[in-house]
Structures are given as C-alpha cells and as structure tokens.
Enzyme design. Structure first.
Site, PDB file in Angstrom:
ATOM      1  CG  ASP B 310      -2.124   0.994   0.989  1.00  0.00           C
ATOM      2  OD1 ASP B 310      -2.182   1.656  -0.071  1.00  0.00           O
ATOM      3  OD2 ASP B 310      -2.963   1.096   1.907  1.00  0.00           O
ATOM      4  CG  HIS B 314       1.156  11.350   1.608  1.00  0.00           C
ATOM      5  ND1 HIS B 314       0.146  11.775   0.771  1.00  0.00           N
ATOM      6  CD2 HIS B 314       0.711  10.227   2.202  1.00  0.00           C
ATOM      7  CE1 HIS B 314      -0.877  10.935   0.876  1.00  0.00           C
ATOM      8  NE2 HIS B 314      -0.561   9.976   1.719  1.00  0.00           N
TER       9      HIS B 314
END
Ligand SMILES: [Zn+2]
Lengths: 311, 434
Positions: B310, B314
């Site tokens: 996953d 960011h």
C-alpha cells in the site's frame, strides 16, 4: 521542580508534580486576594498565547496569570494568525520562536498540536486545550477546587456526566484524578462515552441515578448543541430528563457532595439554575482557581521554586 | 547481457524447486540453463553474480501501490515509484487508480504504461477504477481499460458505499475475467475516524475508525461475490475477524482472496504515542496487537494470499502537520521484503516457499498475469535476496521520492541484492540501475 519540561497532558505528571502545582497555586491565591496582585517574578520573560481557536474564558485566565507574574505577553489569535491562511503550525511557531520566546501557551483545534510546538521550539509549552484530547490546566484547577473543599483528593468518588467522548477535559481530568487516588465514573449514554474508558482509568455507567448517591463530586459537562446533529442524543429535552441535574435529583446526593462544571453552563439542560446557584455548586470557585493554578504552572515550568513566593 | 547467478539457493514452489543451483540468464531475457555446463557458461560469457548465502526467487510483485501519476507528481511519479520498487526487489507492481484524473478510462491506463516503459525499471500494471472518478455511483469504462491493459479493478481509497452499485460492478466485471479489489470501509460507521476505535482513540482524543467499519464491508462483498460469481479480493485486511470471514468464504469454495500490509503485521495501535507521529496514520488504521498476531498467522497459514505495501507517498510538508490534518498512508516498497525477512522468514515462522507464494505467485494469479517460473525457457524475472545483510533504514536507503515511513531507524536483517526483469538488471548489488 517539576519532572516535566512542558505541561501537555496530565498522565506525564507525577503525584508530586500535582502536589507542587496545587501548593504553589495556594500561595498565589493569597497573592490574588491582595489589592495589588502583581508579582515581579517573571519580569523580562516572554510568553506567547497562541490561541488557534476561539476561547474567551481560558484565554482571559491565562492572560491574567501571565500579567500577575509580570511576564511580557504576546497574543496570537486564530483569526489573526497566518495559520488560517495556509501556513503550517510548524512555520507559525518557528516564526514566533525566532523572537526569543520563553513559553508557548497553546489552544488548538487539533489533538497533538502542543506536541508539535514542543518539538519545534526550545521554549516551554503549556497546553491550553488541544482538539478532543487534553486540557491539563482545567484538570488541575478542578483538583485544586476539590482539594480545597474536601481537604483531600485520595479516595474521592467523582462522576463525570455528559459527552465524555468529545471532551478534552475528560482526557486530562480522569488521569489526574487517578494519579492522586480518586475514583472516576463516566456517566452518559453510550453515544457520549469513549470507546475504552478503562484506557483513561475510568469506569462507565449509562444511568446517573445508579451512581449519584455514591458520589462526592458530580462533574457535569456542557451539552454542545453542535453535537446534536450526529444523533448522539434525540433531543435536549430527553437529555435533560435522563441526565440533567435538577433540584429533585440533587436531593439524592450525599449531604457534603458538590457539583462542578467546566463552564459555560447550559442552564436548564445539564444543570438547572436552582442547582447551579446552590451552595453545592463550586462553578465560580473553579473559575477563581483557574488564575492561581495557571500562574503556578507557568511559574514552575519557567524555573520557579515551590517556596520562592512566600514573602 | 547474460548473467550467471551462482551458488544461490533457488526457491520456486511452482516448479517444486528448492536447492542450491546456478541459474544462467541468456541475453534473450530467458533462463538459458539451470546448473549450466561449463560449455554453456563459456558460450554465454555471462556477468557472474555470487549468490552464495542468498536466495533466488521469482521476481516479486506488489499488487497494491500508489504512484500518484498523473496529477500529484509532487508526491511521486511513475519514474520515482519504480525506483522504490526496484530498490525493494520488486520487478512488478500494480498501481491503484486514485490518481488525478482517476484511472477510469483506457487513456489513463495507456499513459501509465507508457511512463513505466520509459522508466524501464520495475514493470507497472495499472489497476482501473470500478466507478467513474471512484465516486461509487456509475460504472467506469471497464472494457476500455481491459483492452488498454488494466490488470484488475478497484476504487481503492474509498469503499463503494452502496451494495447495489457493488453488485452492478461485480456483475459487469465478471465478463472480463478480472478481480474486483475492494477497499473495505463503510463510511457511515467510519465517519472522520483516523485511528482504531478503542484504546488509542480514547487515549489520544482522536476520532475512532471501528474494526466493524471494515468487516461489515468485507462480509457484504463476499456475499455479493457469491451472488454474482465475480472474483473478489479484499484489500489490506487489518482485523482478526475480517480474516476469519475470508477463511470461511474460502472453505465454502468462494472465489475470494485477500492481502495484508507489513505495517498491519508488525505495528499496532499501541505504537501511536502522544507524539502524534503522522507516519503512523494510515487507512485502514493500525489495529490491536491481537489483530496483528492473527494477521501474521493467517499470512503464514495460507488464509491471506498476498503481501502488499500500500505504498503511499506523500510530500514531507504534508505529513508535518497535526495528526487529524495529515493525509493517510506510508511508503513501503523498500522496507516490505526486509520486514518480512526479519520478523517472519528468518525466525522460521514463514517458509521461503510461502514467501514466494505471497509475493510472486498469488498476486500474479489474482491480477491475471502470466506466471513467472524459474525454469529453463521461462522469462528471467528474478529477485536475489540476501537474508543476512543487516542494515538500518535511513532516508538515503529509500529510492523513491517520498520518505514517509515509521520504519526509519529500524534495524532489519536483510534485503534484495539483485533484481531482473526479463534479463534486464534493475537492481545490482543493492543499487537501482541507471
Ligand atoms: Zn486502500
């Protein structure tokens, strides 16, 4: 000397820390009853009151505490601060910190904000309420008020009634009460209770009438009208009927038991005026204790000794 | 270029292989020989890679990553994402469609394949959206995306809220022989939750994300899979009860599989301290220590089919904010294999065969890719793993653009040393090629 650098929440305070703060607050309370209430203790020290969400009561209490200690204060409010314009909390704090700040007193909408400030600056930090997490000076002033009335904290049975799930006061008051040996029950419908009260050290109970007669302190939380939209309770009317403290219910309290409230009171909802204005109610004592307790916290964190002010 | 990987233990349960062998990779990108003769080696004139003490396995495939391309290239690009994959020893990844625009047409699939081909490292297999814009309202152009090369379908990042829409989606996807991957999250229960509901939400005063918000959705989609006959794969399961639902469905013979992430295996809600470190904020959230233990057991015993990262890059400034304001997700491609080596394989809790199944065999089968087998004539897509090469995870170790991981500072046992995609080296001696 306290065992902590910052006052971010109560679980990090030892029993002795709490005792020091309350004892120092007692000394300051005598000062606060004088005609001239100022102490020059923190002359030349700079304290930033960083209030990123509105809070008239807590902010006034802290400002008064800073002024009475003789500190220079700078107030930065949410609406005027650049945080709302998209600047990050880290950048806001770095900018203010560059002006040689000794302490940040912070009220924030988001949990954990004081921790970010503490990581970002070398200044001391006092949490004046962060999100739904903590409000340690409220907890300490509540303890101060209870100790003054009962002469002790150990063994007190405290019931906190209302929306504990969304209360920053609960996050600080319960651990502090546990540290000093009091027992705490959270009272309210399951929709108002945290998922794991035991994680804070409290038990829980859905019916106020089951515990009311055993309590030394009935601590009523404010029903926030904005919470009603989420269908946590069907109506203010039903909440008042099931959980509100009116004279009829208060009559079942122990004779010496007291009523407390962090304010502002929703009269007619969690408390009727009869109860709020009765001799049992310590609500104004709490407000009064606020300034002394905050003075004590500021003073001790900025290096003061417990006995310096006893002149 | 030809390569000879010599002296490594070669493990591939698909061909019942587990022994020390030399593997000769031909310059046609295929496996030319296993235990080649001296003549064969002389003729090929390969670059020799010393595999002693290492384990050679079919190229690893992570079927759940986010590369943010197109649209949020400041977080990560496909070019950067495949570097992270190569560093972690992954030869293949499947990218989730929650880009900007959402990958809900063949055009975006084609764009992503093109970008991946230019990068020429790990291969990218785009996953298409189930619904237009991942809004959970209207079918996306699934057929168009299948033709463009989409390997599976998902609205990852969001649960499909309405059972009726999900039923339609499964009915429709079934004709293309593709799996529906479900991000299981019932918004009416989860609301603004950011951490597991329970001890951690109470302790930190944060909105709770209850386990049932995930489990009810898993249960619903298993039932819809039974109703429609569509293959169903539960993304990133996090709870003991969710795994039990998958186990029961498999026992009934349903076409149901699931996957798990390393952070849900090796971290739990207790790791979120009052430091409010936003690198512990992921969706679904870290659950209890008991859940993590159940997940580890289920991964080892065969109930959980696939290991996925996953991988969710960011920008640094986005994570350096208050916990409630920070975006969900952590990067994981580089640390995924080392974590499993350290915590499961080296301690003997997971066999190498099982590791190959969950990182190479099952994900390919689920995403309808051709199997990659270590056999003569097979494509030379390989990962060489050094299980005893201790290192500390640092930002420098991460090869992608983003550094948002709670595992910075972790001491781990080993890592991939080499990786090949059809004979093309993408990782050499722990360094990403080019
Ligand atoms: Zn997801």
């Amino acid at each position: 000397m306290l065992s902590v650098r910052n006052l971010i929440n109560t679980p990090s305070l030892t029993r002795d820390d709490i005792r020091q703060i309350l004892d120092t607050a007692a000394t300051f309370e005598q000062v606060n009853s004088r005609t001239i209430k100022k102490l020059p203790t923190l002359r030349g020290r700079t304290i930033v009151n960083l209030f990123l969400e509105p809070s008239t009561r807590t902010k006034s209490s802290f400002e008064l505490a800073c002024k009475r200690l003789g500190a220079d204060t700078l107030s930065v409010a949410g609406s005027s601060s650049s945080v709302v314009k998209g600047e990050s909390l880290v950048d806001t704090v770095l900018t203010l910190d560059a002006m040689n700040v000794d302490m940040f007193i912070c009220r924030a909408k988001y949990a954990g904000s004081p921790e970010i400030i503490a990581r970002t600056t070398g200044a001391r930090v006092i949490n004046a309420g962060d999100g739904k997490h903590a409000h340690p000076t409220q907890a300490l002033l509540d303890l101060y008020t209870m100790r003054k009335r009962f002469g002790r904290l150990e063994g007190l049975r405290v019931g906190i009634v209302g929306d504990s799930l969304h209360s920053r006061v609960v996050g600080s008051l319960v651990p502090a009460l546990r540290t000093v040996g009091a027992e705490v029950t959270l009272v309210g419908p399951a929709t108002f209770l945290p998922a794991a009260p035991e994680a804070l050290g409290a038990t829980s109970c859905a019916r106020i009438d089951d515990v009311l007669g055993d309590l030394d302190v009935v601590y009523m939380l404010r029903v926030q009208n904005e919470r009603l939209d989420g269908a946590a309770i069907p109506s203010v009317r039903e909440y008042a009927a099931l959980y509100g403290l009116d004279a009829r219910r208060a009559a079942r309290m122990r004779p010496e038991a007291v009523v407390m409230h962090p304010g502002p009171v929703n009269r007619g909802v969690e408390l009727t005026s009869e109860v709020a204005d009765s001799p049992r109610a310590l609500i104004l004592n709490q407000v009064n204790a606020g300034v002394s307790v905050r003075m004590a916290a500021i003073y001790l964190l900025l290096g003061g000794e417990s006995d310096v002010v006893s002149d | 270029m030809s390569y000879l990987i010599s002296g490594a233990r070669v493990v591939d349960p698909q061909v019942d292989l587990d022994r020390v062998a030399g593997v000769l990779v031909g310059d046609d990108g295929r496996i030319a020989a296993i235990d080649p003769s001296d003549d064969e080696v002389r003729a090929a004139d390969p670059v020799v890679i010393d595999g002693h003490g290492q384990v050679l396995v079919p190229g690893l495939f992570d079927m759940h990553v986010h590369f943010r391309d197109p649209g949020q290239e400041y977080k990560e690009t496909i070019a950067g994402g495949v570097r992270a994959a190569a560093k972690g020893g992954y030869t293949d990844v499947a990218t989730m469609p929650n880009t900007t625009p959402v990958c809900d047409t063949g055009t975006v699939v084609t764009y992503q394949l093109q970008k991946a081909a230019e990068a020429n490292l790990a291969r990218v297999h785009p996953i298409g959206a189930l619904t237009m814009g991942e809004r959970g309202e209207q079918l996306a152009e699934i057929g168009d995306m299948v033709q463009a090369g989409a390997c599976a379908f998902s609205d990852d990042g969001h649960g499909v809220q309405y059972a009726g829409i999900m039923r339609t989606v499964m009915d429709y996807v079934k004709q293309f022989d593709r799996v529906v991957i479900s991000h299981c999250q019932d918004d009416s229960l989860v609301g603004k939750g950011v951490v597991n509901e329970g001890v951690v939400s109470t302790r930190l005063g944060l909105a709770g994300w209850p386990a049932q918000g995930e489990e009810i959705h898993i249960d619903r989609d298993i039932q819809l899979s039974e109703l429609t006959g569509c293959a169903f794969h539960a993304a990133h399961v996090t709870t003991a009860a969710g795994v039990e639902m998958v186990r029961a469905a498999k026992e009934r013979g349903d076409d149901v599989t699931c996957e798990v992430c390393p952070h849900h295996l090796f971290l739990c809600e207790d790791d979120i301290t009052d430091a409010y470190d936003t690198n512990f904020k992921m969706n679904p959230p870290l659950r209890t220590a008991e859940d993590a233990r159940a997940l580890r057991e289920a991964l080892c015993d065969g109930t959980i089919d696939c290991l996925v990262s996953d991988h969710a890059p960011h920008a640094t400034h986005e994570k350096q904010v208050e916990f409630e304001r920070a975006p969900f997700g952590i990067v994981g491609l580089e640390t995924e294999l080392p974590l499993v080596l350290t915590h499961l394989v080296n301690p003997g809790l997971m066999t190498w065969q099982r590791l190959v199944e969950v990182t190479a065999v099952n994900p390919r089968r689920r995403c309808r890719l051709d199997p990659v087998r270590i056999e003569v004539g097979g494509e030379a897509t390989l990962t060489l793993v050094n299980p005893h090469d201790p290192f500390t995870v640092t930002e420098d170790f991460l090869a992608g653009s983003a550094h948002n991981t709670p595992f910075i500072g972790a001491r781990l046992d080993g890592r991939a040393s080499h990786a090949f995609v059809c004979g093309h080296a993408i990782l050499m001696d722990g360094k990403v090629a080019c």
